[in-house]
Design an enzyme around this catalytic site. Structure first.
Site, PDB file in Angstrom:
ATOM      1  N   GLU A 129       0.797  -1.326  -0.026  1.00 55.09           N
ATOM      2  CA  GLU A 129      -0.178   0.027   0.172  1.00 55.09           C
ATOM      3  C   GLU A 129       0.970   1.367   0.038  1.00 55.09           C
ATOM      4  OE1 GLU A 129      -2.983   2.733   2.810  1.00 55.09           O
ATOM      5  OE2 GLU A 129      -2.745   0.460   3.476  1.00 55.09           O
ATOM      6  N   ARG A 162       0.026  10.342  -0.066  1.00 58.25           N
ATOM      7  CA  ARG A 162       0.590  11.419   0.872  1.00 58.25           C
ATOM      8  C   ARG A 162       1.700  12.289   0.452  1.00 58.25           C
ATOM      9  NH1 ARG A 162       0.319   7.969   6.686  1.00 58.25           N
ATOM     10  NH2 ARG A 162      -1.758   6.910   6.112  1.00 58.25           N
ATOM     11  N   LYS A 212     -11.294  -1.784   6.214  1.00 61.36           N
ATOM     12  CA  LYS A 212     -10.364  -1.535   7.081  1.00 61.36           C
ATOM     13  C   LYS A 212     -10.572  -0.819   8.401  1.00 61.36           C
ATOM     14  CE  LYS A 212      -6.809   2.241   6.794  1.00 61.36           C
ATOM     15  NZ  LYS A 212      -6.048   3.313   5.823  1.00 61.36           N
TER      16      LYS A 212
END
Length: 217
Positions: free
Chosen positions: A49, A53, A137
């Site tokens: 993942e 960001r 999640k």
């Protein structure tokens, strides 16, 4: 150790069950993407993942998808349909989001992009379930109640499988993974910022190997 073939097409539960830990990766330099991915794969972790960001994140996903075929590049921090489209265009094969909206869910279905959406309340779980999602999640896991919350959810949401992320570390990962409704955990400890900056790929490979051996329920 032989690597099991992936489901084709890839789905969310296959992403979650591939290894006990999905690394949550923040990359600031595209040059680090390929050696980092190779180190993680060598340690037994191939679902990666890469969080959106940093300005370099999409280029990092593209580099991993192009140059490390044994890895499965995913995009984290998806917050909009536009994020999902950009991730797929870069080569991402699954998505992870900090929350959930119907628009993001629809975009991922349209793109055939498996999505692990973030939830922290029963209402958010139910909203995701209404759109057909059963692999979620739990985020931010420790701040939102930790293992005790997941134990409480197992009663009303026994058909849901979770990937707790947020505050998960080597000290508590095993506690999460022992729960019957946890398929895997997400964590940033596999890719420490100092190890990435120094190019200490051997350290990252060792951390991945340890994580890949964590027991699950």
């Amino acid at each position: 150790m032989a690597v099991k073939p992936l489901a084709t097409p890839l789905n969310a539960i296959a992403v979650m069950r591939d290894a006990p830990v999905i690394p949550v990766i923040v990359l600031n330099d595209v040059a680090h993407a390929v050696p980092l991915a190779r180190a993680l794969v060598a340690g037994g972790i191939r679902m990666l993942e890469v969080t959106l960001r940093t300005p370099q994140a999409l280029a990092c996903i593209e580099a991993i998808a192009r140059e490390v075929p044994e890895a499965v590049a995913g995009a984290g921090t998806l917050r909009s349909a536009a994020d999902a489209r950009a991730a797929v265009n870069a080569g991402a094969r699954f998505g992870v989001s900090p929350g959930y909206t119907a628009a993001l869910g629809q975009a991922c279905r349209d793109l055939a992009l498996p999505l692990l959406p973030g939830v922290a309340t029963g209402s958010e779980i139910m909203a995701a379930m209404e759109d057909g999602l059963t692999e979620l999640k739990f985020f931010p896991a420790m701040q939102a109640g930790g293992p005790a919350m997941l134990k409480a959810w197992h009663g009303p949401f026994g058909d849901i499988r979770f990937c707790p992320t947020g505050g998960v570390s080597p000290s508590n990962a095993a506690e999460f993974l022992a729960l019957p409704n946890v398929a895997c955990v997400g964590g940033s400890w596999l890719t420490p910022a100092d190890a990435v900056a120094q190019g200490d790929w051997a350290r990252i490979e060792a951390l991945a190997r340890e994580a890949s051996q964590l027991p699950r329920a």
